[in-house]
Write a protein that holds these residues in place. Sequence first.
Motif, short mmCIF file in Angstrom:
data_model
loop_
_atom_site.label_atom_id
_atom_site.label_comp_id
_atom_site.label_asym_id
_atom_site.label_seq_id
_atom_site.Cartn_x
_atom_site.Cartn_y
_atom_site.Cartn_z
N ARG A 1 0.80 -1.22 0.00
CA ARG A 1 0.00 0.00 0.00
C ARG A 1 0.84 1.28 0.00
N PRO A 2 1.96 1.35 0.76
CA PRO A 2 2.77 2.58 0.69
C PRO A 2 3.25 2.90 -0.72
N SER A 3 3.50 1.86 -1.54
CA SER A 3 3.94 2.10 -2.91
C SER A 3 2.84 2.73 -3.74
N LEU A 4 1.59 2.39 -3.43
CA LEU A 4 0.46 2.93 -4.18
C LEU A 4 0.39 4.44 -4.05
N TYR A 5 0.80 4.98 -2.87
CA TYR A 5 0.71 6.43 -2.66
C TYR A 5 1.67 7.21 -3.55
N GLN A 6 2.60 6.51 -4.20
CA GLN A 6 3.46 7.18 -5.17
C GLN A 6 2.68 7.54 -6.43
N TYR A 7 1.52 6.89 -6.62
CA TYR A 7 0.74 7.09 -7.83
C TYR A 7 -0.59 7.80 -7.56
N PHE A 8 -1.22 7.48 -6.45
CA PHE A 8 -2.53 8.07 -6.11
C PHE A 8 -2.53 8.47 -4.64
N ARG A 9 -2.91 9.71 -4.38
CA ARG A 9 -2.87 10.23 -3.01
C ARG A 9 -4.06 9.78 -2.18
N SER A 10 -5.18 9.47 -2.86
CA SER A 10 -6.40 9.13 -2.12
C SER A 10 -7.31 8.31 -3.03
N SER A 11 -8.39 7.78 -2.45
CA SER A 11 -9.38 7.05 -3.24
C SER A 11 -10.01 7.95 -4.29
N GLU A 12 -10.24 9.21 -3.94
CA GLU A 12 -10.82 10.14 -4.90
C GLU A 12 -9.88 10.38 -6.08
N ASP A 13 -8.59 10.49 -5.77
CA ASP A 13 -7.59 10.65 -6.82
C ASP A 13 -7.60 9.44 -7.76
N LEU A 14 -7.73 8.26 -7.20
CA LEU A 14 -7.79 7.03 -8.00
C LEU A 14 -9.03 7.01 -8.87
N LEU A 15 -10.19 7.39 -8.32
CA LEU A 15 -11.42 7.40 -9.10
C LEU A 15 -11.34 8.41 -10.24
N ASN A 16 -10.77 9.55 -9.99
CA ASN A 16 -10.61 10.54 -11.05
C ASN A 16 -9.72 10.00 -12.17
#
Length: 203
Positions: A48-63
Amino acid sequence: MPRIRASTVAEHRAVQHRALLDAAREILAETGRPPTLTLVAARAGLARPSLYQYFRSSEDLLNALVEDVFPRWSARVAAAMEAAATPGDRVLAYVLTNFELITEGEHALATALAEVAPGDKVAEQSRAMHQHLLEPLVETLRRLGVPTVPETAEMINAIVFAGSRLIESGTDLQTVWASARALLEPFVRASAELQSTPSMESA
């Protein structure tokens, strides 16, 4: 730091970004609910920490999903139309490719995304996709010499929308396509014949 599985850091990040988007698409299609970052990271095989390199939040991911789903649909339809041999074939390719995408679940995914994505992002992307889809169809109809291009494009889209409802209610692709083709082939043949007939002025 995760081991780089591509020749450059930029390529590695592009691969990981694509894997995360694909994981989020799969989860959304399966559940119809916003995918959590934890589930997306696990599905993509990342911490999960690696994911934050790409998306800051669930909303960022949905966008990011919104920006990914709609342009890919438009690009797939445009590519199918470009590969068709004649303007008439391009019209048929436009309808068939939309049906194929609906059969593959892309429309259901877009619908689910519209229900869970924040703000007006989905509506904006949907309007943009509709415009991008219409552009090659409108140009093809002009090349066919259709006198009422905008109206004809909307009528063809009405066939696509009706077909999408049939497919999503359980009618198989081939049945829907056979019905749409029976309606459209006389139109494209007649338009092509009219285009190839010399006018009285040039005769």
